[in-house]
Scaffold this active site. Structure first.
Site, PDB file in Angstrom:
ATOM      1  N   HIS A 156       0.821  -1.216   0.000  1.00 41.97           N
ATOM      2  CA  HIS A 156       0.000   0.000   0.000  1.00 41.97           C
ATOM      3  C   HIS A 156       0.852   1.263   0.000  1.00 41.97           C
ATOM      4  O   HIS A 156       0.423   2.311  -0.492  1.00 41.97           O
ATOM      5  CB  HIS A 156      -0.937  -0.006   1.204  1.00 41.97           C
ATOM      6  CG  HIS A 156      -2.174   0.816   1.024  1.00 41.97           C
ATOM      7  ND1 HIS A 156      -2.246   1.909   0.179  1.00 41.97           N
ATOM      8  CD2 HIS A 156      -3.418   0.716   1.584  1.00 41.97           C
ATOM      9  CE1 HIS A 156      -3.459   2.427   0.227  1.00 41.97           C
ATOM     10  NE2 HIS A 156      -4.182   1.725   1.066  1.00 41.97           N
ATOM     11  N   ASP A 379     -10.680  -7.730 -16.903  1.00 38.45           N
ATOM     12  CA  ASP A 379     -10.990  -8.927 -17.695  1.00 38.45           C
ATOM     13  C   ASP A 379      -9.717  -9.472 -18.336  1.00 38.45           C
ATOM     14  O   ASP A 379      -9.139  -8.856 -19.220  1.00 38.45           O
ATOM     15  CB  ASP A 379     -12.032  -8.570 -18.760  1.00 38.45           C
ATOM     16  CG  ASP A 379     -12.401  -9.745 -19.649  1.00 38.45           C
ATOM     17  OD1 ASP A 379     -11.897 -10.868 -19.434  1.00 38.45           O
ATOM     18  OD2 ASP A 379     -13.202  -9.536 -20.583  1.00 38.45           O
TER      19      ASP A 379
END
Length: 432
Positions: A156, A379
């Site tokens: 992060h 995707d």
């Protein structure tokens, strides 16, 4: 009985496919703050097309990862603390991102419910196999029904939610050859100096960093009691009803509330009531606010470092539970409206060395809005994910996208087991 996960190939480090700069890059003051010393860990589940070739798919993912690491080469580096301990750097020598492949007897339908425990899905991202965990680790896990789970872990301190989503969409586009690397927008931008300390000394009040008395054994309870994950979906109709309730109970609401304002307020109120806390206990709701276009000048498109500050709504248990949803939504709205350029710059100063301000955990609920990141569009040639969520469901409350339901939001959070039944009942009973 817990489902098993087993690695089928030796873990590898994937380096950028082309030469990248050998350098040391400084992370910003926001990146280096103590609050962000943890990973972002996504779990994307795909209903794999019938007859998909596993070897071909795995090779395509590996090749796309190597290509995507060329413009995002810091993700193939290693994070280290500066010698003077004032912040963090990334040593970029093309060390590589982690890649694993596994099989499991989970099925895609197992992810349509909340996990049975906080760490039930932990093995879908086995970062601990690496002696030094890279800033990016990807695990491809084949499920027993032919579907596939993709676990992705980011450091992060190197990247935030928006930045990670931009990277993942590039990664996926390259895996399907739908786009050339040179065509992808926005181009990743480092420029971490834009959110560094300027040495200001006159700072305003920032309640997100303030300490409140623990009147209820709050810290001990969350540390010692087992947490039970929950998952509740709010559709368009339900969100509209929450907005109507908020407007009817607000003292200040002159404009229609957003879905985020009413849903956050409803969760906060339900959570507080379920915990049976003393009336005088002060509670805080913290949530991330993107500052890319709130600072002046705006950050450049493609900036993928941490570019958010924490909005903070604060009140007592008594007021939160007695004054209704409109009051809660007003507090959330007010916390959002306070954040502008000056506020953001003060946060940068507050979290920088030597102040190193960090939120306390007493009375705190943290919300992170993953539903707007675009993760549901990632995707890899397997269609859009049927599930988007975290690897571990813990006390951080997450707003998640719901497939084929644009305006619906799935809410996942773990609460103390003694409170879970009441929490779920209150969440489903907005008029109570």
């Amino acid at each position: 009985m817990a489902s098993s996960v087993r690695l089928v190939k030796k873990p590898v480090l994937v380096a950028p496919v082309d030469p990248t700069p050998s350098t040391v890059l400084s992370l910003s003051s926001l990146d280096s703050q103590l609050f962000l010393r943890f990973p972002i860990e996504y779990l994307l589940v795909y209903a794999s097309p019938h007859g998909v070739d596993r070897d071909v798919t795995a090779a395509r993912v590996k090749a796309a990862l190597a290509r995507s690491l060329v413009p995002y080469y810091p993700l193939a580096g290693r994070v280290k603390t500066r010698p003077d301990s004032t912040g963090l750097d990334v040593v970029c020598q093309a060390q590589g991102a982690g890649l694993l492949e596994a099989v499991s007897d989970y099925t895609a339908s197992d992810f349509q419910r909340a996990p049975r425990s906080v760490a039930e899905w932990r093995k879908l991202l086995l970062v601990e196999v690496f002696k030094v965990v890279p800033p990016l680790v990807v695990q491809l896990t084949w499920l027993s029904d032919g579907c596939v789970a993709l676990g992705i872990g980011f450091s992060h301190c190197v990247i935030d939610g928006i930045g990670s989503s931009e990277f993942l969409n590039l990664f996926a586009e390259l895996a399907t050859s739908r786009a050339k690397l040179s065509e992808f927008q926005p181009k990743p931008v480092w420029d971490r100096q834009l959110l560094n300390s300027a040495g200001r000394t006159n700072l305003g009040t920032h309640p997100e960093f303030g300490r409140v008395p623990d009147l209820s054994g709050f810290v001990t309870r969350f540390a010692q009691e087992r947490l039970s994950p929950t998952s509740i979906t709010f559709d368009k109709t339900w969100l509209k009803e929450l907005k109507n309730i908020a407007m009817s109970t607000s003292q200040a609401g002159e404009f229609p509330y957003t879905s985020f304002e009413v849903l956050s307020g409803h969760i906060w109120r339900s959570w507080a009531r379920s915990l049976n806390l003393p009336a005088k206990q002060v509670l805080k709701l913290l949530f991330s606010i993107n500052i890319r276009n709130r600072v002046k000048p705006s950050l450049p498109a493609g900036y993928y470092g941490n570019a958010f500050v924490l909005g903070c709504a604060q009140t007592s248990v008594k007021d939160l539970t007695e004054k209704g949803l409109g009051y809660c939504a007003d507090l959330v709205r007010g916390a959002k409206e306070r954040v502008g350029d000056e506020y953001a710059r003060e946060v940068v100063e507050s979290v920088s060395w030597p102040r190193r301000a960090s939120p306390d955990s007493v009375g705190v609920l943290i919300i992170s809005q993953w539903s707007r990141l675009g993760l549901d569009r990632v995707d890899f040639g397997l269609g859009r994910p049927v599930h988007v969520g975290p690897i571990c469901c813990d006390r951080y409350c997450l707003f998640l996208p719901v497939r084929d339901r644009m305006e619906a939001v799935k809410v996942m959070v773990a609460v103390p087991t003694s409170a879970v039944d009441r929490y779920e009942n209150l969440m489903r009973s907005p008029y109570s």
